[in-house]
Design an enzyme around this catalytic site. Structure first.
Site, PDB file in Angstrom:
ATOM      1  N   HIS A  62       0.770  -1.160   0.139  1.00  0.00           N
ATOM      2  CA  HIS A  62      -0.160  -0.021   0.015  1.00  0.00           C
ATOM      3  C   HIS A  62       0.862   1.336   0.067  1.00  0.00           C
ATOM      4  O   HIS A  62       1.591   1.495   0.880  1.00  0.00           O
ATOM      5  CB  HIS A  62      -0.939   0.032   1.196  1.00  0.00           C
ATOM      6  CG  HIS A  62      -1.839   1.237   1.316  1.00  0.00           C
ATOM      7  ND1 HIS A  62      -2.063   1.832   2.536  1.00  0.00           N
ATOM      8  CD2 HIS A  62      -2.844   1.522   0.448  1.00  0.00           C
ATOM      9  CE1 HIS A  62      -2.809   2.650   2.297  1.00  0.00           C
ATOM     10  NE2 HIS A  62      -3.471   2.605   1.141  1.00  0.00           N
ATOM     11  N   GLU A  89       0.847  -0.275  -4.718  1.00  0.00           N
ATOM     12  CA  GLU A  89      -0.647   0.400  -4.736  1.00  0.00           C
ATOM     13  C   GLU A  89      -0.071   1.917  -4.737  1.00  0.00           C
ATOM     14  O   GLU A  89       0.842   2.400  -4.091  1.00  0.00           O
ATOM     15  CB  GLU A  89      -1.483   0.274  -3.998  1.00  0.00           C
ATOM     16  CG  GLU A  89      -2.913   0.936  -4.002  1.00  0.00           C
ATOM     17  CD  GLU A  89      -2.943   2.116  -3.206  1.00  0.00           C
ATOM     18  OE1 GLU A  89      -3.949   2.898  -3.181  1.00  0.00           O
ATOM     19  OE2 GLU A  89      -1.945   2.382  -2.361  1.00  0.00           O
ATOM     20  N   ASP A  91      -1.338   6.477  -5.610  1.00  0.00           N
ATOM     21  CA  ASP A  91      -2.682   7.347  -5.583  1.00  0.00           C
ATOM     22  C   ASP A  91      -2.127   8.411  -6.719  1.00  0.00           C
ATOM     23  O   ASP A  91      -1.013   9.096  -6.618  1.00  0.00           O
ATOM     24  CB  ASP A  91      -2.928   8.064  -4.360  1.00  0.00           C
ATOM     25  CG  ASP A  91      -3.269   6.962  -3.469  1.00  0.00           C
ATOM     26  OD1 ASP A  91      -4.365   6.747  -3.289  1.00  0.00           O
ATOM     27  OD2 ASP A  91      -2.284   6.683  -2.496  1.00  0.00           O
ATOM     28  N   HIS A 104      -1.355  10.808  -1.940  1.00  0.00           N
ATOM     29  CA  HIS A 104      -2.564  10.504  -1.466  1.00  0.00           C
ATOM     30  C   HIS A 104      -3.691  11.460  -0.965  1.00  0.00           C
ATOM     31  O   HIS A 104      -4.576  11.731  -1.600  1.00  0.00           O
ATOM     32  CB  HIS A 104      -2.310   9.545  -0.124  1.00  0.00           C
ATOM     33  CG  HIS A 104      -3.846   8.942   0.280  1.00  0.00           C
ATOM     34  ND1 HIS A 104      -4.247   9.648   1.385  1.00  0.00           N
ATOM     35  CD2 HIS A 104      -4.507   7.992   0.182  1.00  0.00           C
ATOM     36  CE1 HIS A 104      -5.503   9.173   1.716  1.00  0.00           C
ATOM     37  NE2 HIS A 104      -5.635   7.978   0.944  1.00  0.00           N
ATOM     38  N   GLU A 172      -4.586   4.004  -8.005  1.00  0.00           N
ATOM     39  CA  GLU A 172      -5.734   4.570  -7.526  1.00  0.00           C
ATOM     40  C   GLU A 172      -5.850   5.884  -8.366  1.00  0.00           C
ATOM     41  O   GLU A 172      -4.967   6.919  -8.212  1.00  0.00           O
ATOM     42  CB  GLU A 172      -6.024   4.521  -6.202  1.00  0.00           C
ATOM     43  CG  GLU A 172      -7.327   5.335  -5.863  1.00  0.00           C
ATOM     44  CD  GLU A 172      -7.479   5.465  -4.235  1.00  0.00           C
ATOM     45  OE1 GLU A 172      -8.402   6.323  -3.870  1.00  0.00           O
ATOM     46  OE2 GLU A 172      -6.615   4.734  -3.554  1.00  0.00           O
TER      47      GLU A 172
END
Length: 319
Positions: A62, A89, A91, A104, A172
């Site tokens: 993450h 992962e 953002d 993020h 994301e």
């Protein structure tokens, strides 16, 4: 999510790592315990068709291995790689001048020194700063002195590092309602960086968002790309989501064996079984619990803890 498989004895690891997981959550700059590193073993390449230990989910780092390095930075990507994990992962958001950066929060305050560098620019929203201005910010000192001077990467820089490390990406699209056109822009950058060829699309890329419309847009613009919806739609709504997304990714507090089974009962737009990745699981007890529900992936700040507790996969040649 990495080109390797590692197993650990869950019954032993769970007891040892219950305390380790708690420690890691409260000491994010702490080094990886030697016992955990030893439990990781050696990566063994496998194919897409390879199977993991029964019930073992895939591990997704993450925001990179963000228990050990500042989130969403190249340092966190490298930390995940050093621990033996392929899938990371991140953002993405737009800057004021339309550059995609990896961060993020919609604000810069928590993870950079924007408040000090630009004291008159409150509330320090990402979209109010140019890429050049964001490139000046320190995105590592908040996490630990050893990371002073770490920068917020652009999506291009991030993709280059992930590619260099032979890693894979769960990307994301953050707050898509605030960034009209971000889906097309993201796909354009991915294409320019070579991430929309057959190999990447089949095995190394998933695009997700909390925005159903955003996921639907990605699917419409690039039907070949694997997509994920962040959240837990009602059971009755799942068939509608299965028309445009391949993965349903709920928070761990929302997941259950019944819910996972309901998702698995459906096929997504690529005519394969819908899958479930749950987030953000950082300790052994929760990892064992959600693994018992049959989830396909666990998104975690501490991938080594999850791997050692569950015998989880680092990768299987693709999601």
């Amino acid at each position: 999510m990495h080109a390797g498989t590692a197993t650990a004895t869950a019954s032993v690891a769970a007891a040892a790592l219950l305390a380790a997981g708690t420690f890691l959550l409260s000491n994010t700059d702490a080094p990886v315990p030697d016992t955990t590193a030893a439990a990781a073993g050696h990566a063994v390449p496998v194919t897409r068709a390879a199977t993991a230990p029964a019930g073992a989910p895939l591990v997704i780092s993450h925001r990179g291995a963000s228990a050990y390095a500042p989130e969403n930075t190249l340092a966190a990507v490298d930390r995940a790689h050093a621990l033996g994990f392929e899938w990371v992962e991140n953002d993405i958001q737009f800057t004021k001048d339309g550059v995609l950066v990896v961060i993020h929060d919609t604000g810069l305050k928590r993870t950079t020194d924007a408040e000090e560098v630009f004291p008159d620019r409150a509330p320090w929203a990402v979209k109010d700063f140019t890429a050049a201005e964001i490139a000046r910010l320190d995105a590592g000192s908040w996490f630990g002195a050893r990371y002073a001077g770490t920068r917020v990467p652009t999506l291009r820089q991030y993709l280059e590092r992930v590619e260099h490390n032979h890693q894979s990406l769960l990307m994301e699209i953050k707050s898509p309602e605030a960034y009209p056109g971000i889906e097309r822009a993201a796909l354009q950058v991915l294409d320019q960086e070579g991430w929309l060829d057959t190999g990447h699309v089949r095995d190394r890329l998933v695009i997700q968002s909390f925005g159903a419309d955003s996921v639907r847009t990605v699917h419409k613009q690039r039907p070949d790309v694997i997509t994920g919806f962040l959240g837990a739609p009602a059971l009755a709504e799942l068939p509608a989501y299965a028309e445009f997304t391949d993965r349903i990714n709920p928070e761990y507090t929302s997941v259950s064996g019944e819910y996972v089974a309901a998702v698995h009962a459906l096929k997504g737009p690529h005519r394969e079984r819908l899958q479930v990745d749950t987030w953000t699981v950082n300790d052994a007890a929760r990892a064992l619990r959600v693994a018992g529900y049959g989830v396909d992936g666990i998104i975690t700040n501490a991938p080594d803890v999850v791997r050692a507790a569950t015998g989880a996969r680092e990768a299987a040649g693709g999601m």
